[in-house]
Design a protein around this motif. Structure first.
Motif, PDB file in Angstrom:
ATOM      1  N   LYS A  51       0.830  -1.200   0.000  1.00 55.87           N
ATOM      2  CA  LYS A  51       0.000   0.000   0.000  1.00 55.87           C
ATOM      3  C   LYS A  51       0.867   1.253   0.000  1.00 55.87           C
ATOM      4  CE  LYS A  51      -3.941   2.119   2.347  1.00 55.87           C
ATOM      5  NZ  LYS A  51      -4.914   1.989   3.474  1.00 55.87           N
ATOM      6  N   ILE A  52       1.956   1.227   0.763  1.00 57.24           N
ATOM      7  CA  ILE A  52       2.865   2.375   0.813  1.00 57.24           C
ATOM      8  C   ILE A  52       3.498   2.614  -0.552  1.00 57.24           C
ATOM      9  CG2 ILE A  52       5.065   3.185   1.750  1.00 57.24           C
ATOM     10  CD1 ILE A  52       4.250   1.853   4.409  1.00 57.24           C
ATOM     11  N   ARG A  53       3.925   1.533  -1.214  1.00 61.37           N
ATOM     12  CA  ARG A  53       4.520   1.675  -2.553  1.00 61.37           C
ATOM     13  C   ARG A  53       3.509   2.272  -3.529  1.00 61.37           C
ATOM     14  NH1 ARG A  53       7.511  -3.117  -1.244  1.00 61.37           N
ATOM     15  NH2 ARG A  53       5.781  -4.446  -1.919  1.00 61.37           N
ATOM     16  N   LEU A  54       2.237   1.829  -3.430  1.00 63.09           N
ATOM     17  CA  LEU A  54       1.197   2.367  -4.311  1.00 63.09           C
ATOM     18  C   LEU A  54       0.987   3.852  -4.053  1.00 63.09           C
ATOM     19  CD1 LEU A  54      -1.037   1.858  -6.404  1.00 63.09           C
ATOM     20  CD2 LEU A  54      -2.566   1.275  -4.503  1.00 63.09           C
ATOM     21  N   LEU A  55       0.937   4.242  -2.783  1.00 67.82           N
ATOM     22  CA  LEU A  55       0.748   5.655  -2.444  1.00 67.82           C
ATOM     23  C   LEU A  55       1.945   6.496  -2.876  1.00 67.82           C
ATOM     24  CD1 LEU A  55      -0.845   5.305   1.116  1.00 67.82           C
ATOM     25  CD2 LEU A  55      -1.999   5.954  -1.006  1.00 67.82           C
ATOM     26  N   GLU A  56       3.150   5.941  -2.736  1.00 68.29           N
ATOM     27  CA  GLU A  56       4.343   6.661  -3.169  1.00 68.29           C
ATOM     28  C   GLU A  56       4.321   6.897  -4.682  1.00 68.29           C
ATOM     29  OE1 GLU A  56       7.454   4.163  -1.753  1.00 68.29           O
ATOM     30  OE2 GLU A  56       7.653   5.233   0.154  1.00 68.29           O
ATOM     31  N   LYS A  58       1.605   7.129  -6.573  1.00 70.08           N
ATOM     32  CA  LYS A  58       0.595   8.147  -6.867  1.00 70.08           C
ATOM     33  C   LYS A  58       1.102   9.537  -6.512  1.00 70.08           C
ATOM     34  CE  LYS A  58      -3.522   5.229  -6.434  1.00 70.08           C
ATOM     35  NZ  LYS A  58      -4.804   4.995  -5.717  1.00 70.08           N
ATOM     36  N   LEU A  59       1.825   9.658  -5.399  1.00 69.19           N
ATOM     37  CA  LEU A  59       2.378  10.948  -5.004  1.00 69.19           C
ATOM     38  C   LEU A  59       3.396  11.444  -6.024  1.00 69.19           C
ATOM     39  CD1 LEU A  59       2.717  13.238  -2.988  1.00 69.19           C
ATOM     40  CD2 LEU A  59       4.382  11.812  -1.750  1.00 69.19           C
ATOM     41  N   ALA A  60       4.252  10.539  -6.484  1.00 68.46           N
ATOM     42  CA  ALA A  60       5.245  10.920  -7.497  1.00 68.46           C
ATOM     43  C   ALA A  60       4.565  11.385  -8.779  1.00 68.46           C
ATOM     44  CB  ALA A  60       6.179   9.740  -7.785  1.00 68.46           C
ATOM     45  N   GLU A  61       3.463  10.707  -9.141  1.00 74.24           N
ATOM     46  CA  GLU A  61       2.726  11.094 -10.337  1.00 74.24           C
ATOM     47  C   GLU A  61       2.096  12.477 -10.169  1.00 74.24           C
ATOM     48  OE1 GLU A  61      -0.476   8.998 -13.383  1.00 74.24           O
ATOM     49  OE2 GLU A  61      -0.585   8.555 -11.257  1.00 74.24           O
ATOM     50  N   LEU A  62       1.530  12.743  -9.001  1.00 78.51           N
ATOM     51  CA  LEU A  62       0.934  14.052  -8.735  1.00 78.51           C
ATOM     52  C   LEU A  62       1.992  15.156  -8.769  1.00 78.51           C
ATOM     53  CD1 LEU A  62      -1.571  13.189  -5.853  1.00 78.51           C
ATOM     54  CD2 LEU A  62      -2.145  13.845  -8.206  1.00 78.51           C
ATOM     55  N   ILE A  63       3.157  14.871  -8.214  1.00 80.05           N
ATOM     56  CA  ILE A  63       4.242  15.854  -8.232  1.00 80.05           C
ATOM     57  C   ILE A  63       4.681  16.139  -9.667  1.00 80.05           C
ATOM     58  CG2 ILE A  63       6.658  16.235  -7.597  1.00 80.05           C
ATOM     59  CD1 ILE A  63       6.095  14.713  -5.010  1.00 80.05           C
ATOM     60  N   ARG A  64       4.771  15.082 -10.473  1.00 79.46           N
ATOM     61  CA  ARG A  64       5.168  15.263 -11.871  1.00 79.46           C
ATOM     62  C   ARG A  64       4.149  16.107 -12.627  1.00 79.46           C
ATOM     63  NH1 ARG A  64       5.039  10.515 -13.192  1.00 79.46           N
ATOM     64  NH2 ARG A  64       3.278  10.373 -14.637  1.00 79.46           N
ATOM     65  N   PHE A  65       2.857  15.806 -12.433  1.00 80.65           N
ATOM     66  CA  PHE A  65       1.807  16.594 -13.084  1.00 80.65           C
ATOM     67  C   PHE A  65       1.858  18.050 -12.632  1.00 80.65           C
ATOM     68  CE2 PHE A  65      -1.063  12.642 -13.647  1.00 80.65           C
ATOM     69  CZ  PHE A  65      -0.399  12.339 -14.833  1.00 80.65           C
ATOM     70  N   GLY A  66       2.102  18.265 -11.336  1.00 79.75           N
ATOM     71  CA  GLY A  66       2.184  19.625 -10.823  1.00 79.75           C
ATOM     72  C   GLY A  66       3.343  20.395 -11.444  1.00 79.75           C
ATOM     73  N   GLU A  67       4.486  19.731 -11.585  1.00 75.50           N
ATOM     74  CA  GLU A  67       5.652  20.382 -12.195  1.00 75.50           C
ATOM     75  C   GLU A  67       5.390  20.705 -13.664  1.00 75.50           C
ATOM     76  OE1 GLU A  67       8.657  17.511 -11.418  1.00 75.50           O
ATOM     77  OE2 GLU A  67       9.139  18.307  -9.418  1.00 75.50           O
ATOM     78  N   GLU A  68       4.720  19.773 -14.359  1.00 72.96           N
ATOM     79  CA  GLU A  68       4.398  20.023 -15.765  1.00 72.96           C
ATOM     80  C   GLU A  68       3.431  21.192 -15.900  1.00 72.96           C
ATOM     81  OE1 GLU A  68       2.882  16.343 -17.195  1.00 72.96           O
ATOM     82  OE2 GLU A  68       4.850  15.376 -17.342  1.00 72.96           O
ATOM     83  N   ASN A  69       2.426  21.258 -15.022  1.00 82.10           N
ATOM     84  CA  ASN A  69       1.483  22.369 -15.069  1.00 82.10           C
ATOM     85  C   ASN A  69       2.161  23.695 -14.752  1.00 82.10           C
ATOM     86  OD1 ASN A  69      -0.792  20.908 -15.801  1.00 82.10           O
ATOM     87  ND2 ASN A  69      -1.351  20.435 -13.696  1.00 82.10           N
ATOM     88  N   ASP A  70       3.091  23.679 -13.790  1.00 76.28           N
ATOM     89  CA  ASP A  70       3.838  24.895 -13.474  1.00 76.28           C
ATOM     90  C   ASP A  70       4.635  25.373 -14.685  1.00 76.28           C
ATOM     91  OD1 ASP A  70       2.867  24.904 -10.929  1.00 76.28           O
ATOM     92  OD2 ASP A  70       4.649  24.020 -10.004  1.00 76.28           O
ATOM     93  N   GLU A  71       5.247  24.426 -15.391  1.00 76.21           N
ATOM     94  CA  GLU A  71       6.047  24.775 -16.563  1.00 76.21           C
ATOM     95  C   GLU A  71       5.170  25.358 -17.668  1.00 76.21           C
ATOM     96  OE1 GLU A  71       9.136  22.632 -19.724  1.00 76.21           O
ATOM     97  OE2 GLU A  71       8.334  21.527 -18.010  1.00 76.21           O
ATOM     98  N   ILE A  72       4.012  24.727 -17.919  1.00 74.46           N
ATOM     99  CA  ILE A  72       3.099  25.244 -18.939  1.00 74.46           C
ATOM    100  C   ILE A  72       2.569  26.612 -18.531  1.00 74.46           C
ATOM    101  CG2 ILE A  72       0.915  24.869 -20.134  1.00 74.46           C
ATOM    102  CD1 ILE A  72       1.400  21.875 -19.871  1.00 74.46           C
ATOM    103  N   GLY A  73       2.237  26.759 -17.252  1.00 77.21           N
ATOM    104  CA  GLY A  73       1.745  28.043 -16.765  1.00 77.21           C
ATOM    105  C   GLY A  73       2.755  29.152 -16.977  1.00 77.21           C
TER     106      GLY A  73
END
Length: 216
Positions: A51-56, A58-73
């Motif tokens: 479960k911890i690996r799965l959550l990690e 998902k967190l990494a994916e959210l961080i990546r999406f956030g960084e991509e959105n920041d770059e596009i912004g």
């Protein structure tokens, strides 16, 4: 007593395993990633680790999406500044095309404007067919996908034969479409139907607003 009865009993008596904690080490179950038997306690540890690996992940994916959105912004912000600083139509056009090519890495950009109070010479104000006007007028969101309309593809000039995917962004004055921003790529997967169009829509709003200011 069958398995259902046991499960119901444990559910109805949550303190049973607290009072009989030794069962965790005495009872065994199959290993989740192998055939050997392990204790219930060890099995629970494996479940928690999974479960911890799965959550990690998902967190990494959210961080990546956030960084991509920041770059596009940030890119959209630079485009906004360029459009605001443009003193005339030529400056506006230069800011738009340069940003699309340099910041967004879109090699092929075309613009068509119609129903403008101020008419100009040049390809951006060349006549377009009623078919294209109706197509643009029916768009509720930017179109992304294969370059199906040959007239629009021809706007890319010498690069037209190499365009494999397009993003077509309607430019609006209130509810009326008065132009179309066309982005073309040689990569078939650069613009695809399922991609998000939020930033494309915002770019369309920015360009439309800047054009209305310049053209009346």
């Amino acid at each position: 007593m069958n398995a259902t009865d046991v499960a119901r009993y444990l559910k109805d008596h949550p303190d049973f395993l607290v009072d009989h904690g030794d069962l965790f080490t005495q009872l065994t179950v199959p290993h989740p990633h192998g055939g050997q038997a392990i204790s219930l306690a060890e099995r629970q540890l494996h479940a928690l680790r999974d479960k911890i690996r799965l959550l990690e992940g998902k967190l990494a994916e959210l961080i990546r999406f956030g960084e991509e959105n920041d770059e596009i912004g940030e890119k959209v912000h630079r485009l906004t500044l360029g459009l605001l600083e443009a003193e005339d139509y030529e400056g506006l056009r230069f800011a738009l095309f340069e940003n699309m090519r340099d910041d967004f890495a879109v090699p092929n950009v075309a613009l068509r404007v119609w129903n403008s109070v101020l008419t100009r010479d040049g390809e951006d104000f060349a006549a377009v067919s009623e078919e294209v006007r109706f197509f643009a007028g029916d768009l509720r969101h930017p179109y992304c996908g294969v370059p199906a309309n040959l007239e629009i593809v021809a706007w890319f000039g010498d690069f037209a034969p190499h365009v494999r995917s397009v993003a077509l962004v309607p430019l609006r004055r209130e509810a009326q479409v008065f132009g179309l921003l066309a982005l073309g790529s040689e990569e078939s997967e650069r613009f695809y139907p399922e991609m998000g169009t939020l930033y494309l829509s915002r770019i369309g709003d920015l360009v439309a607003s800047a054009l209305r200011r310049q053209l009346g």
